[in-house]
Motif scaffolding. Structure first.
Motif, short mmCIF file in Angstrom:
data_model
loop_
_atom_site.label_atom_id
_atom_site.label_comp_id
_atom_site.label_asym_id
_atom_site.label_seq_id
_atom_site.Cartn_x
_atom_site.Cartn_y
_atom_site.Cartn_z
N LYS A 36 0.81 -1.21 0.00
CA LYS A 36 0.00 0.00 0.00
C LYS A 36 0.85 1.26 0.00
O LYS A 36 0.46 2.26 -0.57
CB LYS A 36 -0.92 0.02 1.23
CG LYS A 36 -2.04 -1.00 1.16
CD LYS A 36 -2.88 -0.93 2.41
CE LYS A 36 -3.93 -2.03 2.44
NZ LYS A 36 -4.67 -2.05 3.69
N ASP A 37 2.00 1.21 0.67
CA ASP A 37 2.81 2.40 0.85
C ASP A 37 3.84 2.62 -0.26
O ASP A 37 4.53 3.63 -0.26
CB ASP A 37 3.55 2.34 2.20
CG ASP A 37 2.58 2.40 3.37
OD1 ASP A 37 1.47 2.95 3.20
OD2 ASP A 37 2.93 1.89 4.44
N SER A 38 3.96 1.72 -1.21
CA SER A 38 5.00 1.87 -2.22
C SER A 38 4.40 2.31 -3.55
O SER A 38 4.20 1.52 -4.45
CB SER A 38 5.75 0.55 -2.39
OG SER A 38 4.87 -0.45 -2.84
N CYS A 44 1.57 3.99 -11.95
CA CYS A 44 0.73 5.01 -12.58
C CYS A 44 -0.01 4.39 -13.77
O CYS A 44 0.41 3.36 -14.30
CB CYS A 44 1.60 6.17 -13.06
SG CYS A 44 2.40 7.04 -11.70
N PRO A 45 -1.08 5.03 -14.21
CA PRO A 45 -1.78 4.50 -15.39
C PRO A 45 -0.83 4.40 -16.58
O PRO A 45 0.07 5.22 -16.75
CB PRO A 45 -2.87 5.55 -15.65
CG PRO A 45 -3.10 6.20 -14.32
CD PRO A 45 -1.76 6.21 -13.64
N LEU A 46 -1.04 3.38 -17.39
CA LEU A 46 -0.18 3.15 -18.54
C LEU A 46 -0.39 4.20 -19.62
O LEU A 46 -1.53 4.62 -19.86
CB LEU A 46 -0.47 1.78 -19.15
CG LEU A 46 -0.29 0.56 -18.25
CD1 LEU A 46 -0.67 -0.70 -19.01
CD2 LEU A 46 1.12 0.48 -17.73
N GLU A 50 3.31 2.02 -23.22
CA GLU A 50 3.35 0.97 -22.19
C GLU A 50 2.19 -0.01 -22.37
O GLU A 50 2.37 -1.22 -22.25
CB GLU A 50 3.29 1.58 -20.79
CG GLU A 50 4.52 2.38 -20.41
CD GLU A 50 4.31 3.21 -19.15
OE1 GLU A 50 5.27 3.28 -18.37
OE2 GLU A 50 3.21 3.76 -18.95
N LEU A 51 1.02 0.53 -22.66
CA LEU A 51 -0.15 -0.31 -22.89
C LEU A 51 0.08 -1.22 -24.09
O LEU A 51 -0.19 -2.42 -24.04
CB LEU A 51 -1.41 0.54 -23.10
CG LEU A 51 -2.69 -0.22 -23.38
CD1 LEU A 51 -3.08 -1.13 -22.22
CD2 LEU A 51 -3.82 0.76 -23.70
N GLY A 52 0.61 -0.65 -25.16
CA GLY A 52 0.89 -1.45 -26.36
C GLY A 52 1.88 -2.57 -26.09
O GLY A 52 1.64 -3.72 -26.46
#
Length: 154
Positions: A36-38, A44-46, A50-52
């Motif tokens: 939770k703390d890291s 972050c959202p891709l 990165e998504l590809g």
């Protein structure tokens, strides 16, 4: 069928399953509070690139572990997955290109090798469109299942 997808050669667990088990064990050892703390940049959202990359790695790996001799049901479900994937992929432009590719050359879901080759050819058409180098489709199993022949993945 489920057993076929979760096992690699013979009765040994596939590399993808083994890697997940190792990760899962590590996460349990670290404890939930550490997770939770890291918050790092990796969480972050891709972005589109990165998504590809993640998507292509998933699709190629899925094809590599698809049955060698799929049942009619396996083949139907894979065709449905690809069709639905082309509808719900987050990048609308990419999704449209995939739908166009499916119309041009329908997925070959007759075997793991055939599906791997189909995804490689689709991926290479995307690479050409983006001005990226094409991948040698003769090496898909080496890249996404067995590891490079030079042993660098062992």
């Amino acid at each position: 069928m489920e057993g076929d997808l979760r096992k690699g050669h013979g009765n040994a667990p596939c590399k993808a399953c083994t890697a997940f088990k190792s990760w899962s064990k590590t996460m349990k050892e670290q404890g939930k509070d550490a997770q939770k703390d890291s918050h790092t940049g990796a969480e972050c959202p891709l972005d589109k690139d990165e998504l590809g990359r993640s998507t292509w790695n998933f699709l190629h790996t899925m094809a590599a572990y698809y049955p060698t001799k799929p049942t009619i049901e396996d083949q139907t479900k894979m065709k449905e997955l690809i069709k639905n994937f082309s509808i719900f992929y987050p990048c609308n432009i990419c999704a449209k290109h995939l739908r166009d590719d499916i119309q041009l050359t329908p997925p070959d879901v007759s075997s793991s090798d055939a599906l791997s080759q189909w995804f490689c050819q689709v991926h290479n058409r995307v690479n050409v469109r983006l001005g990226k180098p094409v991948f040698d489709c003769g090496r898909v199993k080496e890249r996404w299942k067995d590891g490079w022949l030079d042993g660098s993945c062992d």
